[in-house]
Design an enzyme around this catalytic site. Structure first.
Site, PDB file in Angstrom:
ATOM      1  N   GLU A 226      37.927  24.841  33.436  1.00 27.57           N
ATOM      2  CA  GLU A 226      36.964  25.536  34.300  1.00 27.57           C
ATOM      3  C   GLU A 226      36.884  27.020  33.986  1.00 27.57           C
ATOM      4  OE1 GLU A 226      37.798  24.595  38.366  1.00 27.57           O
ATOM      5  OE2 GLU A 226      37.341  22.487  38.086  1.00 27.57           O
ATOM      6  N   LYS A 361      31.795  17.179  47.065  1.00 25.82           N
ATOM      7  CA  LYS A 361      31.397  16.953  45.671  1.00 25.82           C
ATOM      8  C   LYS A 361      30.444  15.765  45.645  1.00 25.82           C
ATOM      9  CE  LYS A 361      35.776  18.243  43.376  1.00 25.82           C
ATOM     10  NZ  LYS A 361      37.118  17.677  43.040  1.00 25.82           N
TER      11      LYS A 361
HETATM   12  P1  PGA Z   1      38.125  17.692  39.062  1.00 27.28           P
HETATM   13  O1  PGA Z   1      38.791  19.029  39.606  1.00 27.28           O
HETATM   14  O2  PGA Z   1      36.675  17.917  38.940  1.00 27.28           O
HETATM   15  O3  PGA Z   1      38.823  17.479  37.753  1.00 27.28           O
HETATM   16  O4  PGA Z   1      38.456  16.617  40.074  1.00 27.28           O
HETATM   17  C1  PGA Z   1      38.256  19.798  40.618  1.00 27.28           C
HETATM   18  C2  PGA Z   1      39.131  19.838  41.829  1.00 27.28           C
HETATM   19  O5  PGA Z   1      40.181  19.167  41.880  1.00 27.28           O
HETATM   20  O6  PGA Z   1      38.798  20.514  42.785  1.00 27.28           O
HETATM   21 ZN    ZN Z   2      40.688  19.740  44.024  1.00 23.15          ZN
END
Ligand code: PGA
Ligand code: ZN
Length: 452
Positions: A226, A361
Site C-alpha cells: 500500500e 470494503k
Molecule cells: P487487505 O488489507 O486489503 O489485504 O485485506 C487491508 C486491511 O486489512 O485493512
Molecule cells: Zn484491516
C-alpha cells in the site's frame, strides 16, 4: 433513458499485477459507465467469494476469466432491458441470480463490478457526476434512525463531507514480508481543518519518515503493497517511535495535530485451535487475548493512539468483548476481518458490545446496496464507519466519491505513494474544490466526544 443496453466485462490488472474484473455498462443513448474491482491479501474468512480460475497454467491460477464470462453471459442477459437507476432492484437481481449466501457461484468480483458499473452507467445517463449519483443512491437509505445515543456518529451520514484520511506510513504483516507483526502503522491528521491541509501534513510526514528511517540506517525507500515503508525493524513499537519523530521533525505535534492508528490484522497470527496469538516480537510465547489487550492498552497509554483495527482475530468474539470493555471508551476499535462489511456480523457485534467502528470494503460483501446497508446500520448504532481500499487496488476512484457522498467521515486508502492510492486522494482534492461550501470537513473533531 436509464435502460441498460449493454453489459461487458474484461480482465484487467491491479496494483500487485494480479488479474481483476472490470465491468462496463451502457444505458440507451448514453456513454458507458465503468468500475474495476479491488482485491485483498489479508482477507477475512467470512468475506464474499472472489472467483478465480484456479488454472495453474495461467497467471498462477489467479485469472478471472470465469467471473468475466459470468458477467458477459448470465448477468448481461438478466440486466439488459432493466433500469440502471434502480440500484437496489439491480443488486437484488444479482443476489437472486447468484443464489448462494456468499456469492460463490457468479463471484463477488463479477457481482460487485456489475453493481458499481450500474451506478456509473446511470450517472452517465442522467448527466450526473459520480458523487451526485452516489449521494442520490444513499438518500434512499435516509433518514437515519437513532437506535442508540449517537455520540460518535452525530456529525456523520447526513450530508456531503470530505473525510479524515487514515494513512499508512509503515507496513508489516502480510503486506510487506518483513519482520513486523502488525500490518499498518498509520497516521490520522486529527488537527487539520481542511482535507487539503490534512493531505499536505501527511505527505510532509511521509517524506520526513523516509529520511528519518535512512538516518537510523534503515531502508527508507522500499515500500509494501500500500505504499507504506517496509523497513526491517527490531520491534513493533520502533515503527511508532520513528513515525512520532517524523511528525515532530515536520513541525507538527503528535496527538494534537497528528494521531496514530494501527491495523493489527491479528487474524494472521492467531491460532484458532489453541486460541492464542503468536508474535515475532515475543518469540515462542503464545499470547492469550488478554495478553494482546494488555499490550495494546500499554501502547495506548504510551503513544497518542486513537484507532486500532482488528486488535483481535475474526473469530475471537469473547476477546473482542474484553478489548471493547477495556479500550472502547478511549480508542476507535475497528472491525475489519471481524465484520467483513456484513450487516449480519455487524449486528452480532452491536448486540454483544464488540468494537465501536467498522471498516467498510465494498468487495467484502459484493454489492453497493449491501455496503450501504452495513453503513446505515453502523451509523444508527453509533459505530464509526471507515470506508477502505484493499491492498490490491486500481485507478478506480469509487471509494473517494462514495465517502463524500455518504458523509461517512473517514477513509483508509494506504499511503501517499503509488498512483492507485493517489487516484483516490487526488479525486478528493477535486471534490473539495468543486463542492466548496457544499461539503463539510469535520476531520478529527469526530473523535472529540469519545475522548471526554
Ligand atoms: P487487505 O488489507 O486489503 O489485504 O485485506 C487491508 C486491511 O486489512 O485493512
Ligand atoms: Zn484491516
Amino acid at each position: 433513458m436509464t435502460i441498460i443496453d449493454d453489459v461487458h466485462a474484461r480482465e484487467v490488472f491491479d496494483s500487485r499485477g494480479n488479474p481483476t474484473v472490470e465491468v462496463e455498462i451502457r444505458c440507451h443513448n448514453a456513454r458507458s459507465g465503468r468500475a474495476i474491482v479491488p482485491s485483498g491479501a489479508s482477507t477475512g474468512k467470512f468475506e464474499a467469494v472472489e472467483l478465480r480460475d484456479g488454472d495453474p497454467n495461467r497467471l498462477q491460477g489467479k485469472g478471472v476469466t470465469r467471473a468475466v464470462k459470468n458477467v458477459n453471459s448470465e448477468i448481461a442477459e438478466v440486466l439488459i432491458g432493466k433500469d440502471a437507476a434502480d440500484q437496489q432492484a439491480i443488486d437484488k437481481l444479482l443476489l437472486e441470480l447468484d443464489g448462494t449466501p456468499n456469492k460463490s457461484r457468479l463471484g463477488a468480483n463479477a457481482i460487485l463490478g456489475t453493481s458499481l458499473a450500474t451506478a456509473y452507467a446511470s450517472a452517465e445517463a442522467l448527466g450526473q457526476s459520480p458523487v451526485k449519483r452516489f449521494a442520490d443512491i444513499w438518500a434512499a437509505f435516509l433518514p437515519l434512525e437513532s437506535k442508540q445515543n449517537r455520540n460518535r456518529t452525530s456529525l456523520l451520514g447526513q450530508s456531503l463531507q470530505l473525510p479524515l484520511p487514515m494513512v499508512n506510513m509503515i507496513s508489516g504483516g502480510l503486506h510487506a514480508g518483513r519482520n513486523l507483526d502488525f500490518q499498518d502503522f498509520l497516521i490520522l491528521p486529527v488537527g487539520a481543518t481542511s482535507y487539503r491541509q490534512a493531505l499536505e501534513w501527511i505527505v510532509t510526514c511521509y517524506h520526513q519518515l523516509g529520511k528519518t528511517l535512512n538516518q537510523y540506517g534503515h531502508e527508507g525507500t522500499l515500500t509494501g503493497d500500500e505504499g507504506g515503508y517496509g523497513p526491517k525493524l527490531s520491534g513493533n513499537s520502533d515503527a511508532i517511535n520513528y513515525i512520532l519523530e517524523a511528525i515532530e521533525k515536520s513541525g507538527l505535534e503528535p496527538g494534537h495535530d497528528i494521531a496514530i492508528g494501527l491495523d493489527v490484522a491479528s487474524t494472521h497470527f492467531y491460532d484458532a485451535d489453541s486460541q492464542t496469538y503468536h508474535l515475532n516480537a515475543t518469540g515462542d510465547a503464545a499470547l492469550s487475548s488478554s495478553d494482546v489487550i494488555d499490550l495494546l492498552e500499554e501502547w495506548t497509554d504510551q503513544f497518542p493512539i486513537v484507532s486500532i483495527e482488528d486488535g483481535l482475530a475474526e473469530e475471537d468474539w469473547t476477546g473482542w468483548q474484553e478489548l471493547t470493555a477495556r479500550l472502547g471508551n478511549r480508542v476507535q476499535l475497528i472491525g475489519d476481518d471481524l465484520f467483513v462489511t456484513n450487516a449480519k456480523r455487524l449486528q452480532q457485534g452491536i448486540e454483544n458490545n464488540v468494537a465501536n467502528s467498522v471498516l467498510i470494503k465494498l468487495n467484502q460483501i459484493g454489492t453497493l446496496t449491501e455496503t450501504l446497508e452495513a453503513l446505515k446500520l453502523a451509523l444508527e448504532h453509533d459505530y464509526w464507519p471507515v470506508i477502505s481500499a484493499r491492498s490490491g487496488e486500481t485507478e478506480d476512484t469509487t471509494i473517494a466519491d462514495l465517502v463524500v457522498a455518504t458523509g461517512a467521515g473517514q477513509l483508509k486508502v494506504g499511503s501517499v505513494s503509488q498512483s492507485e492510492r493517489l487516484a483516490k486522494y487526488n479525486q478528493l482534492l477535486r471534490l473539495e474544490e468543486q463542492l466548496g461550501e457544499n461539503a463539510a470537513y469535520h476531520g478529527g473533531t469526530i473523535f472529540q466526544d469519545a475522548k471526554k
